[in-house]
Structures are given as C-alpha cells and as structure tokens.
Scaffold this active site. Sequence first.
Site, PDB file in Angstrom:
ATOM      1  N   VAL A  60       0.809  -1.217   0.000  1.00  0.00           N
ATOM      2  CA  VAL A  60       0.000   0.000   0.000  1.00  0.00           C
ATOM      3  C   VAL A  60       0.847   1.273   0.000  1.00  0.00           C
ATOM      4  O   VAL A  60       0.324   2.348  -0.319  1.00  0.00           O
ATOM      5  CB  VAL A  60      -0.967  -0.021   1.204  1.00  0.00           C
ATOM      6  CG1 VAL A  60      -0.248   0.299   2.506  1.00  0.00           C
ATOM      7  CG2 VAL A  60      -2.151   0.904   0.995  1.00  0.00           C
ATOM      8  N   TYR A  61       2.133   1.188   0.315  1.00  0.00           N
ATOM      9  CA  TYR A  61       2.952   2.398   0.330  1.00  0.00           C
ATOM     10  C   TYR A  61       3.058   2.972  -1.073  1.00  0.00           C
ATOM     11  O   TYR A  61       3.566   2.335  -1.988  1.00  0.00           O
ATOM     12  CB  TYR A  61       4.351   2.114   0.859  1.00  0.00           C
ATOM     13  CG  TYR A  61       4.430   1.696   2.314  1.00  0.00           C
ATOM     14  CD1 TYR A  61       3.369   1.885   3.190  1.00  0.00           C
ATOM     15  CD2 TYR A  61       5.587   1.112   2.822  1.00  0.00           C
ATOM     16  CE1 TYR A  61       3.451   1.502   4.518  1.00  0.00           C
ATOM     17  CE2 TYR A  61       5.684   0.734   4.145  1.00  0.00           C
ATOM     18  CZ  TYR A  61       4.616   0.916   4.988  1.00  0.00           C
ATOM     19  OH  TYR A  61       4.700   0.530   6.306  1.00  0.00           O
ATOM     20  N   SER A  62       2.567   4.192  -1.225  1.00  0.00           N
ATOM     21  CA  SER A  62       2.559   4.871  -2.529  1.00  0.00           C
ATOM     22  C   SER A  62       1.983   3.966  -3.619  1.00  0.00           C
ATOM     23  O   SER A  62       2.457   3.947  -4.759  1.00  0.00           O
ATOM     24  CB  SER A  62       3.968   5.346  -2.895  1.00  0.00           C
ATOM     25  OG  SER A  62       4.451   6.271  -1.946  1.00  0.00           O
TER      26      SER A  62
END
Length: 325
Positions: A60-62
Amino acid sequence: MKTLRLGSSGLEISAVILGCMSYGEPNKGGHPWSVGLDESRPFFRQAIELGITTFDTANVYSLGSSEEITGALLGEFARREDVVIATKVHGQMRPGPNGHGLSRAAIMHEIDASLTRLGTDYVDLYQIHRFDPEVPIDETMEALHDVVKAGKARYIGASSMWAWQFASLQHTADLNGWTRFVSMQDQYNLLNREEEREMHPYSLETGVGVIPWSPLARGKLTRPWGVSTGRSETDEFGKLLYRQTEESDRRIVDAVGAVAEARGVPRAQIALAWVAQQDAVTAPIVGATKPNHLDDAAAAVELTLSEDELAILDEHYVPHAPEGF
C-alpha cells in the site's frame, strides 16, 4: 553491522531495518513526502554500505511504487540472497471486491503483485499489515501457509493489533499445523509503550521477534518539542498519533534532549538506543530521508544506555489509549 535472529526463527536480520515508506512516487497513495527512484538511490547505497541487510515496505505504500523502488535499488546494490525483503498485505490497493483485506482471494492476488513489483521470486517476510475482522481467521492463516509452501514467502509476520487477536491467529496456525508468525511489527517508542503490557510479554514467551515501527515517534523524539517538519505537516496518519498526553510527552522529549546533550550525540541515537535495548525488541525499523538518519541509526545500536539514563528516560511516561491500529 551485527545480525540478529528474528525471535526464535532461523531468519537473520540486521540490527537496523530500513523502512521504505519514504521511497515512492509522491503523487500515488497517501504519502506526499515520499521521494522517487533517483532521490531514493543514495539511501539504499548508504544502507548497504553500513551493513543494513533488511528492508521493510508494503504493497500500500505509494500504491505499490515503494515496492517497485525497493526492488529496483536492491537489485542495483546487492545480491538477492544477501538481503532480507519484507512487505505487507491488507491495505486498499484497488476498488471493488477483494481489493483489500486478508481474504484468500486478496492474499493470493497481492503476493503475486508484490513479487512482480519487487522483481523477485519470493519475499523473506510477508506480513499482515493489520487484523481483518471481516475474514475468518482460519481462511487467512491457511492462505498465508499456502503462500509459504508455494515458495513465495520464507516467513510470515504480523503488525499492529490487539494481543488477543495475534494470539488467536497463532493458535489457529498451531491447531492446523500451519505456518506461524515469527514477528510482530508494532508501534513502540518512548512516547508510546503500551505494547509492554501484553504484546511484548506474549512475544517473548512464544519466541516472536519484535520489529517496531515509528521508534522515533514520527520524528518527535529527534528535535525540541513543537518543532515541525515538512513531513509532519503533510502526514495525515501521523497527525492522529501522539495527541493524548502532550505534557508528559514534552517532558520525555526534553529528557531525551538532556541525555543526548550529556552524551554529546544526536537525540535520535538516544531514542533508538532505548528501543534497541528493550528485551522484546529484535531491531527497530528506521525511515531515512537525510544521510544522517542512517548514520545515527547505525551508531545507536552500538550505544548502551546506563541504568541512570534509562531511569531519566522512563520517568515521565503515563498510560495511553492504544492507537495506530
């Protein structure tokens, strides 16, 4: 840099873990302070040169671009077998059914998507980012077991949840002969020590390694109280943290400053050394957007605080309601 066993597992990780949430396309997802590929490159080079072998990211990071950058830069600076890559599953990656969470459908899709972005056949540690109350525990644990048996992950871990939830997941794995979690990634620092009540004793008792996120309390422990940064002003999730007991938090920050001044070292080294010195902790996860961040982290794990220094740092803590789940 020394390596340590992650809990009672056979996995060896570096004494500092580089957290990769800061590396990603800033126009994707909810991390506008993140930096792209070229700006990220020096930090991965520096980490490898310092002996950091363990790198933590999440799908989900960036919106996946953190995994892309992590995989690309590790490919430039290290052999795959010499590094430990950890990623996570749970967050919203796309609209529609099974676009988030810990269903079998979501896990099986997301592990393949993560491997593609990372450019690798397997991850060393595949972690559930949070607990999913909407999916049966046995469905999640069997799916994770199948991911391991398929060779797509070597070990599995979990992140911030209630201790009873974590114990239930582990118990389900034990009952069925499925793969157990070897790690817990939780929020733990001088400003939030609530995990000492249940999660850390449970982890110590059952051989689970603890790899805390936010060991510097979103940077609050690295600077005088009230000083803000570009990230702190745009970090929407961070704005929800460390708001409960500001008076005691300020005293703790001041104590970190006093110990650091007496030692003649940056505040970050004192705050990280405190985390690394706690019995349940294997290694802290450290974010870096300036070169000194990694230098401080490497120095911190070699620094041993005295009993008097620990007492000064512990003096002002007061209970908090759990947060960050």
